[in-house]
Design a protein around this motif. Structure first.
Motif, PDB file in Angstrom:
ATOM      1  N   THR A  78       0.836  -1.207   0.000  1.00 21.53           N
ATOM      2  CA  THR A  78       0.000   0.000   0.000  1.00 21.53           C
ATOM      3  C   THR A  78       0.868   1.253   0.000  1.00 21.53           C
ATOM      4  OG1 THR A  78      -1.800  -1.109   1.161  1.00 21.53           O
ATOM      5  CG2 THR A  78      -1.748   1.296   1.287  1.00 21.53           C
ATOM      6  N   MET A  79       1.851   1.292   0.908  1.00 21.06           N
ATOM      7  CA  MET A  79       2.700   2.483   1.031  1.00 21.06           C
ATOM      8  C   MET A  79       3.624   2.641  -0.173  1.00 21.06           C
ATOM      9  SD  MET A  79       3.502   2.605   5.111  1.00 21.06           S
ATOM     10  CE  MET A  79       3.332   0.875   5.529  1.00 21.06           C
ATOM     11  N   TRP A 101       3.679   5.857  -2.652  1.00 18.79           N
ATOM     12  CA  TRP A 101       4.859   6.716  -2.747  1.00 18.79           C
ATOM     13  C   TRP A 101       5.512   6.669  -4.131  1.00 18.79           C
ATOM     14  CZ3 TRP A 101       6.679   4.474   2.561  1.00 18.79           C
ATOM     15  CH2 TRP A 101       6.026   5.171   3.592  1.00 18.79           C
ATOM     16  N   VAL A 140       6.698  11.962   0.740  1.00 18.04           N
ATOM     17  CA  VAL A 140       7.224  11.192   1.867  1.00 18.04           C
ATOM     18  C   VAL A 140       8.578  11.776   2.265  1.00 18.04           C
ATOM     19  CG1 VAL A 140       8.303   9.500   0.332  1.00 18.04           C
ATOM     20  CG2 VAL A 140       7.858   8.886   2.681  1.00 18.04           C
ATOM     21  N   ALA A 181       6.915   4.370   9.308  1.00 20.99           N
ATOM     22  CA  ALA A 181       6.301   3.233   8.613  1.00 20.99           C
ATOM     23  C   ALA A 181       7.130   1.970   8.809  1.00 20.99           C
ATOM     24  CB  ALA A 181       6.161   3.547   7.128  1.00 20.99           C
ATOM     25  N   ASN A 233      -4.997   1.746  -2.874  1.00 22.13           N
ATOM     26  CA  ASN A 233      -4.632   2.936  -3.644  1.00 22.13           C
ATOM     27  C   ASN A 233      -5.724   3.350  -4.611  1.00 22.13           C
ATOM     28  OD1 ASN A 233      -1.623   4.036  -3.381  1.00 22.13           O
ATOM     29  ND2 ASN A 233      -1.621   1.861  -2.871  1.00 22.13           N
ATOM     30  N   ALA A 259      -0.677   6.610   1.768  1.00 17.23           N
ATOM     31  CA  ALA A 259       0.504   6.101   2.468  1.00 17.23           C
ATOM     32  C   ALA A 259       0.344   6.189   3.976  1.00 17.23           C
ATOM     33  CB  ALA A 259       1.747   6.872   2.017  1.00 17.23           C
ATOM     34  N   ARG A 260      -0.099   7.336   4.466  1.00 17.77           N
ATOM     35  CA  ARG A 260      -0.235   7.521   5.916  1.00 17.77           C
ATOM     36  C   ARG A 260      -1.390   6.697   6.470  1.00 17.77           C
ATOM     37  NH1 ARG A 260       2.041  11.441   3.394  1.00 17.77           N
ATOM     38  NH2 ARG A 260       3.644  12.763   4.359  1.00 17.77           N
ATOM     39  N   ALA A 276      -0.202   3.230   6.735  1.00 18.28           N
ATOM     40  CA  ALA A 276       0.729   3.026   7.856  1.00 18.28           C
ATOM     41  C   ALA A 276      -0.033   2.871   9.168  1.00 18.28           C
ATOM     42  CB  ALA A 276       1.704   4.203   7.938  1.00 18.28           C
ATOM     43  N   HIS A 288       4.766   9.421  13.358  1.00 18.42           N
ATOM     44  CA  HIS A 288       3.715   9.892  12.449  1.00 18.42           C
ATOM     45  C   HIS A 288       2.880  11.007  13.075  1.00 18.42           C
ATOM     46  CE1 HIS A 288       3.664   7.100   8.904  1.00 18.42           C
ATOM     47  NE2 HIS A 288       4.584   6.558   9.667  1.00 18.42           N
TER      48      HIS A 288
END
Length: 355
Positions: A118-119, A123, A130, A138, A176, A246-247, A250, A289
């Motif tokens: 996912t991250m 990114w 990022v 992460a 995503n 992304a966040r 995480a 984070h």
């Protein structure tokens, strides 16, 4: 007058709430998996999510509560079809194939690849901003999740393992692509996804000879599905709207730790050094984070879209008459340049000249 509030609100609580509900669904599903076929259970969970959200939506309309969310549009349908295909059909199918060919310990370790996928896609493919602090946070959360599922035996990358890894890639793509729908009504999207994915998994499980369980077991699975998949997905989508993929991904990676802590209570398991260390790593990642502050002067290009909003710094437009907030309607953003703490949300998809 523009309303001002913390950039952490409401995105971070929504993403963490999603992780809590999904994490809790794992030990609760474990209570059922001994007596219900795993593939059939997946179908019941998803159908419970879809049907339950449909009932909640109907009840909301019956008692006269308004819905301020933007409805799905024709242009959203290809994205919705892709989300159902990757997240609701291919992901569970590949996971079931993988579980039938590899060890449970290896599968549990490999499932951590969903957060990584996912991250990484957010990114590297969608170019979400990022920095080093985000990467370290992460990495700490993922390291905690890996440690939590490590049983000392090691990782076996056999055919089954590859199927599990492929399932995680499908869910990473799903997360995503769901971002593309995050301005629309999350309850409507989660309901459609739950019913479509649940019906598909149910039909496949029954076709392969799964035995239908008793009514109480079906009801229990449906309730777990409503909260652990349905409401969790609604909160995840709202988190995407405010934080970016992304966040949100995480924060969602904290789910295994939530599940492990709940398992201590349900199954009276012992508190192990492994669990404590995993918790410490995840707490470090969470702190990194939560204390992120991304602030710089940035420009907003002119944009037209529709989503639920209030009249904040990014929504300064007129209405013909009095309105309640939040509300949804097609609106235009004029070009704007300003500076404030922000995440890569619906209105902050700008590029950065450095990491």
């Amino acid at each position: 007058m523009a309303k001002s509030h913390s950039h952490l609100w409401p995105g971070v609580p929504l993403a963490l709430g999603s992780a809590v509900l999904f994490g809790a669904s794992a030990p609760l599903s474990k209570l059922l998996i001994g007596v219900v076929d795993p593939w059939l259970l997946a179908g019941i969970l998803y159908l419970g999510a879809g049907a339950g959200l449909g009932l909640l939506s109907g009840a909301r309309a019956l008692i006269g509560l308004g819905n301020e969310e933007a409805p799905l549009k024709r242009a959203d349908l290809p994205w919705l079809a892709a989300v159902i295909l990757f997240g609701g059909v291919l992901g569970p199918l590949l996971l079931m194939l993988g579980l039938s060919l590899t060890s449970a310990s290896s599968a549990s370790l490999l499932l951590n690849l969903e957060g990584l996928a996912t991250m990484a896609i957010a990114w590297l493919v969608f170019r979400e901003n990022v920095d080093r602090r985000l990467l370290l946070g992460a990495a700490a959360i993922l390291a905690g999740a890996v440690l939590l599922s490590w049983n000392g035996v090691g990782l076996s990358l056999d055919a089954g393992g590859l199927f599990v890894a492929a399932a995680c890639l499908c869910w990473g793509i799903d997360n995503n692509l769901t971002r593309k729908l995050s301005s629309a009504d999350p309850v409507q999207i989660a309901m459609i996804k739950g019913i479509a994915a649940g019906a598909t998994n149910l039909a496949l499980a029954l076709a392969f000879g799964a035995a239908w369980p008793g009514a109480m077991l079906v009801a229990a699975g449906a309730v777990v599905g409503l909260f652990g998949i349905g409401i969790s997905l609604v909160m995840f989508m709202l988190g995407l709207r405010h934080l970016g993929t992304a966040r949100t991904g995480a924060y969602f990676s904290l789910a295994p730790f939530i599940g492990a802590v709940l398992a201590l209570i349900i199954f009276r398991e012992a508190v192990t050094p492994q669990l404590v260390l995993a918790g410490a790593l995840m707490a470090l990642g969470l702190w990194l984070h939560l204390t992120e502050r991304h602030e710089h002067e940035h420009s907003h290009e002119a944009m037209e879209h529709e989503h639920a909003h209030v009249h904040d710094a990014h929504h300064q437009h007129d209405h013909d008459g009095p309105v309640t907030e939040p509300h949804s309607h097609p609106h235009r953003h004029e070009p704007l340049r300003h500076k404030h703490p922000h995440y890569p949300d619906l209105h902050h998809g700008h590029s950065h000249s450095h990491g």
